[in-house]
Design an enzyme around this catalytic site. Sequence first.
Site, PDB file in Angstrom:
ATOM      1  N   LYS A   1       8.915  13.931  12.463  1.00 28.22           N
ATOM      2  CA  LYS A   1       8.445  13.153  13.604  1.00 28.22           C
ATOM      3  C   LYS A   1       6.914  13.133  13.618  1.00 28.22           C
ATOM      4  O   LYS A   1       6.262  13.854  12.872  1.00 28.22           O
ATOM      5  CB  LYS A   1       8.984  13.762  14.899  1.00 28.22           C
ATOM      6  CG  LYS A   1      10.319  13.156  15.329  1.00 28.22           C
ATOM      7  CD  LYS A   1      10.180  11.700  15.780  1.00 28.22           C
ATOM      8  CE  LYS A   1      11.481  11.094  16.226  1.00 28.22           C
ATOM      9  NZ  LYS A   1      11.804   9.773  15.712  1.00 28.22           N
TER      10      LYS A   1
ATOM     11  N   TYR B   1      12.406   8.684   6.547  1.00 26.53           N
ATOM     12  CA  TYR B   1      12.154   9.746   7.519  1.00 26.53           C
ATOM     13  C   TYR B   1      11.394  10.904   6.869  1.00 26.53           C
ATOM     14  O   TYR B   1      11.837  11.429   5.860  1.00 26.53           O
ATOM     15  CB  TYR B   1      13.461  10.282   8.125  1.00 26.53           C
ATOM     16  CG  TYR B   1      13.178  11.415   9.076  1.00 26.53           C
ATOM     17  CD1 TYR B   1      12.634  11.149  10.323  1.00 26.53           C
ATOM     18  CD2 TYR B   1      13.373  12.737   8.708  1.00 26.53           C
ATOM     19  CE1 TYR B   1      12.319  12.173  11.188  1.00 26.53           C
ATOM     20  CE2 TYR B   1      13.059  13.772   9.563  1.00 26.53           C
ATOM     21  CZ  TYR B   1      12.530  13.480  10.809  1.00 26.53           C
ATOM     22  OH  TYR B   1      12.199  14.494  11.662  1.00 26.53           O
TER      23      TYR B   1
ATOM     24  N   ASP C   1       1.103  18.281   9.730  1.00 21.92           N
ATOM     25  CA  ASP C   1       2.017  19.353   9.349  1.00 21.92           C
ATOM     26  C   ASP C   1       1.851  19.539   7.846  1.00 21.92           C
ATOM     27  O   ASP C   1       2.196  18.653   7.065  1.00 21.92           O
ATOM     28  CB  ASP C   1       3.454  18.929   9.693  1.00 21.92           C
ATOM     29  CG  ASP C   1       4.491  19.940   9.231  1.00 21.92           C
ATOM     30  OD1 ASP C   1       4.126  20.910   8.556  1.00 21.92           O
ATOM     31  OD2 ASP C   1       5.681  19.721   9.539  1.00 21.92           O
TER      32      ASP C   1
HETATM   33  C1  F6R Z   1      12.016  17.760  13.085  1.00 24.42           C
HETATM   34  C2  F6R Z   1      12.054  18.715  12.017  1.00 24.42           C
HETATM   35  C3  F6R Z   1      13.312  19.434  11.754  1.00 24.42           C
HETATM   36  C4  F6R Z   1      13.934  19.029  10.446  1.00 24.42           C
HETATM   37  C5  F6R Z   1      15.197  19.853  10.144  1.00 24.42           C
HETATM   38  C6  F6R Z   1      15.747  19.557   8.755  1.00 24.42           C
HETATM   39  O1  F6R Z   1      10.792  17.144  13.105  1.00 24.42           O
HETATM   40  O2  F6R Z   1      11.071  18.906  11.355  1.00 24.42           O
HETATM   41  O3  F6R Z   1      14.219  19.287  12.811  1.00 24.42           O
HETATM   42  O4  F6R Z   1      14.247  17.665  10.454  1.00 24.42           O
HETATM   43  O5  F6R Z   1      14.890  21.220  10.205  1.00 24.42           O
HETATM   44  O6  F6R Z   1      14.742  19.790   7.842  1.00 24.42           O
HETATM   45  P1  F6R Z   1      14.912  19.649   6.273  1.00 24.42           P
HETATM   46  O7  F6R Z   1      15.512  18.287   6.023  1.00 24.42           O
HETATM   47  O8  F6R Z   1      13.525  19.793   5.773  1.00 24.42           O
HETATM   48  O9  F6R Z   1      15.825  20.766   5.875  1.00 24.42           O
HETATM   49 MG    MG Z   2       5.484  18.975  13.758  1.00 28.73          MG
HETATM   50 MG    MG Z   3       7.007  18.934  11.002  1.00 25.62          MG
END
Ligand code: F6R
Ligand code: MG
Ligand code: MG
Length: 366
Positions: A233, A230, A11
């Site tokens: 994923k 974190y 990603d």
């Molecule tokens: C899961 C994912 C999203 C983010 C969520 C919060 O893999 O990428 O669910 O965890 O959108 O994202 P941030 O912390 O970047 O605002």
């Molecule tokens: Mg992804």
């Molecule tokens: Mg991602």
Amino acid sequence: MRTTVTVIKADIGSIGGHLKPSEGLLKLVKSRVEAEKGKLIIDCYVSHTGDDIAILCTHNKGKNSSEIHKMAWDTLMEGANLAKKQGLYGAGQDLLKDAFSGNVKGLGPAVAELEFDERPNEPFLFFAADKTDPGAYNLPLYLGFCDPMHCSGLILSSKMAKGFRFEIMDVSYTEKDRIITLNAPEELYDIAALLRDPERFVVAAVYSKESGEQVTAASTTRLHNIAGKYVGKDDPIMLVRVQGNFPATGEVLSPYALGHYVAGFMRGSHNGPLMPVKLNSTISYFDGPPVVSCAAFCVHEGHLTEAVDAFDHPFWDYVRQEVSKKGIEIRRQGFFGNAMLPMSELEYGGIADKLRGLEERFVTKD
Ligand code: F6R
Ligand code: MG
Ligand code: MG
């Protein structure tokens, strides 16, 4: 001919949150990889599933080739720079280290590789999942390779009667690859006992006991083990050779009709049903649901046919409806119980700080 299929996926930035890379980014990655055709690589296929870009290429340099890994790493780095310029969200987020050191393993991108002597016709499947982690393939691999309820070839074909050998990795062990080898059907219950814990034990490879050949290769990266926090994923990829001594395409696909619950979904912190989607699908409901796509190919002398979208069929439209119902049902439960992942999976998130803060406000009373 001895052929290697390498997939490297990361990603490196997406539009509108964590939904989909930009067309410009995909175009750049594609053009860089295609420029290597006839030089470093024989053929390639660049795709995205949700916010992840996967570079699949064929070559004759074997697994773990530093030249191939470097080409993919440099391409992803260049892509991350473009993503930054375009203002894409999470630009470069999976590229966790600055320097390349011979192999992308441990640097953030996921990798799956198969090296084999091509059969006269060599069909294989490329799976890519988003908003979930490598354990998501545990159940479909168990059912597709060990259970005649899904893999009828186990009873109908003499080529599969001996069963398969599983290499299962303990992904919580970070110093080295910690692997156990178990045989199906003899050690079926031992395999099941490990695979029931998909956040710790992950099928890394499956081998045919008939021919000794490797049938599957799956990525085993756990980003939080690399980054110490974190960072999204792990969105696993997998290659599966099919037909002949191996399960048929439809036997490998059959378990995906379940829409089994996997870890991932919103903030990588929930359980949600894994939805089989069409190639180049995007992400939506509750940053999910967790999705898996499957591109089917034949490879001949390293050259790929066009990809066939294995989940683009009216049958899977029905499955998608059913999986949506499962997704809505578990979301009705919000943060509670099994809808959200256990603390061991949330330990790198803000909730750990919150609970530490509350700890000192507890009082003990007789
Ligand atoms: C899961 C994912 C999203 C983010 C969520 C919060 O893999 O990428 O669910 O965890 O959108 O994202 P941030 O912390 O970047 O605002
Ligand atoms: Mg992804
Ligand atoms: Mg991602």
